[in-house]
Design a protein around this motif. Structure first.
Motif, PDB file in Angstrom:
ATOM      1  N   SER A 264       1.150  -1.212  -0.124  1.00 15.57           N
ATOM      2  CA  SER A 264       0.081  -0.278  -0.293  1.00 15.57           C
ATOM      3  C   SER A 264       0.354   1.793  -0.273  1.00 15.57           C
ATOM      4  CB  SER A 264      -0.730  -0.063   1.358  1.00 15.57           C
ATOM      5  OG  SER A 264      -1.762  -1.318   1.667  1.00 15.57           O
ATOM      6  N   GLU A 267       1.992   1.433  -3.537  1.00 17.42           N
ATOM      7  CA  GLU A 267       1.018   2.274  -4.345  1.00 17.42           C
ATOM      8  C   GLU A 267       1.149   3.638  -3.976  1.00 17.42           C
ATOM      9  OE1 GLU A 267      -2.954  -0.306  -5.251  1.00 17.42           O
ATOM     10  OE2 GLU A 267      -2.292   0.158  -3.044  1.00 17.42           O
ATOM     11  N   THR A 273      -1.492   1.508  -8.890  1.00 16.72           N
ATOM     12  CA  THR A 273      -2.826   0.372  -7.768  1.00 16.72           C
ATOM     13  C   THR A 273      -2.306  -1.188  -8.609  1.00 16.72           C
ATOM     14  OG1 THR A 273      -4.603   2.123  -8.873  1.00 16.72           O
ATOM     15  CG2 THR A 273      -5.214  -0.533  -8.049  1.00 16.72           C
ATOM     16  N   TYR A 274      -2.157  -1.444  -7.080  1.00 17.84           N
ATOM     17  CA  TYR A 274      -2.742  -3.239  -6.921  1.00 17.84           C
ATOM     18  C   TYR A 274      -2.988  -3.560  -6.756  1.00 17.84           C
ATOM     19  CZ  TYR A 274      -0.540  -7.302  -4.668  1.00 17.84           C
ATOM     20  OH  TYR A 274      -1.020  -8.959  -4.229  1.00 17.84           O
TER      21      TYR A 274
END
Length: 341
Positions: A264, A267, A273-274
């Motif tokens: 996160s 990101e 975006t993951y």
């Protein structure tokens, strides 16, 4: 019927045993399996690595995709009939393709491509659907975009490269020098010898990455992604976004968020975006792939074919990581079955 099973997680070999033929539900078909393929997911299930997402009852027949002939149809099934040659990826809670028969929901299967043998068709469903859902559904890959697909000579990589080229992308992959000609023939535009170079040191400004390894390779993917880019992993950890979309309990979403906190952060740092992909069966999407297979746009890459009674040797070879394309398990063959459609 014969079926290759485990009795507990972390069992290192499968046991070939006699089990009852599955009961066919109203929305199911019973398929005589001609061939099935081995996927890394089979090894992950054996090791218990899938338990955070799904728990299985033991004994468990392994195997996730197949090609075969329908021998019985459920009362509510109208799209298929006895004698149809089909292929598919079994729903996650009803796996078991390393066996002579499987009962499967009819929405998870499609007609076998007529230009493929059962052996060839069995190599497609899991890797085909994974590639399609990653590249088309999640990444929404567009012509001219750059995508990095590591392991181009492997099961996923060899199919994903072909599909990405169909979508018009510039494709970069990694492999050993002896496989350069193969991945180039599949459509790879740039090839990295992973023995000599780290992809994160030579690539930059990529629109998308399909991670197949997780761990440090997944974190390194954020070094090459551009702002607004998309990293999709089939080997990493599910994040809270995945948990919410799949309707998992809130407490498990919290655990996912905790486990993926480093991702996160990446990101946010990269403005990318993951997403974690837990591929779902789809007869409808297999039908889309059928057209590409019929046109020759996609073709299966098969390393070797082994009989069901050598399933443990096949799994050991898969675990070695040296397979080029797919390993297919031949369950049954007759000339009549080969000509069924």
């Amino acid at each position: 019927m014969k079926a290759a099973q485990i009795n507990h997680y972390k069992q290192t070999t499968l046991t070939l045993t006699d089990t009852p033929v599955p009961v066919v539900g109203a929305h199911d078909v019973l398929v005589k399996i001609m061939a099935a393929s081995i996927n890394p997911l089979d090894l992950k299930i054996m090791a218990g690595g899938i338990r955070p997402l799904l728990k299985y009852h033991m004994p468990l027949t392994l195997g996730n995709d197949f090609a075969g002939v329908i021998t019985e149809v459920g009362a509510q099934v109208t799209a298929f009939k006895v004698g149809d040659a089909v292929y598919g990826r079994a729903p996650k809670d009803r796996i078991g393709t390393f066996a002579e028969f499987i009962a499967i929901d009819h929405t998870a299967i499609a007609f076998k491509p007529q230009n493929l043998t059962f052996t060839e068709a069995a190599a497609i469903p899991l890797v085909g659907l994974t590639s399609y859902q990653a590249l088309h559904d999640i990444m929404q890959l567009q012509p001219g975009q750059k995508v990095f697909i590591p392991g181009g000579s492997g099961g996923i990589g060899s199919l994903a490269i072909q599909l990405a080229k169909h979508f018009g992308a510039f494709v970069t992959t990694t492999t050993s020098p002896q496989h350069f000609d193969l991945v180039r023939s599949l459509g790879a535009d740039k090839i990295i010898d992973y023995h000599q170079q780290n992809f994160a040191d030579v690539l930059t400004d990529y629109d998308a990455v399909l991670d197949t390894r997780g761990g440090q390779d997944l974190q390194a993917a954020f070094k090459i992604i551009k702002p607004g880019g998309h990293v999709v992993s089939i080997a990493g950890l599910p994040n809270a976004r995945f948990g919410k979309s799949y309707g998992v309990p809130v407490w498990k979403q919290w655990l996912f968020a905790l486990a993926t906190r480093p991702l996160s952060r990446l990101e946010k740092q990269t403005h990318a975006t993951y997403d974690f992909l837990f591929m779902h069966p789809s007869g409808q999407q297999l039908t889309i792939l059928n057209e590409l297979l019929a046109q020759g746009t996609l073709r299966p890459i098969i390393d070797r074919v082994m009989p069901l009674d050598q399933i443990n040797d096949a799994l050991q070879y898969s675990h070695s990581g040296h397979a080029t394309g797919k390993i297919v398990i031949e369950v049954a063959t007759t000339s009549a079955d080969q000509n069924a459609h």
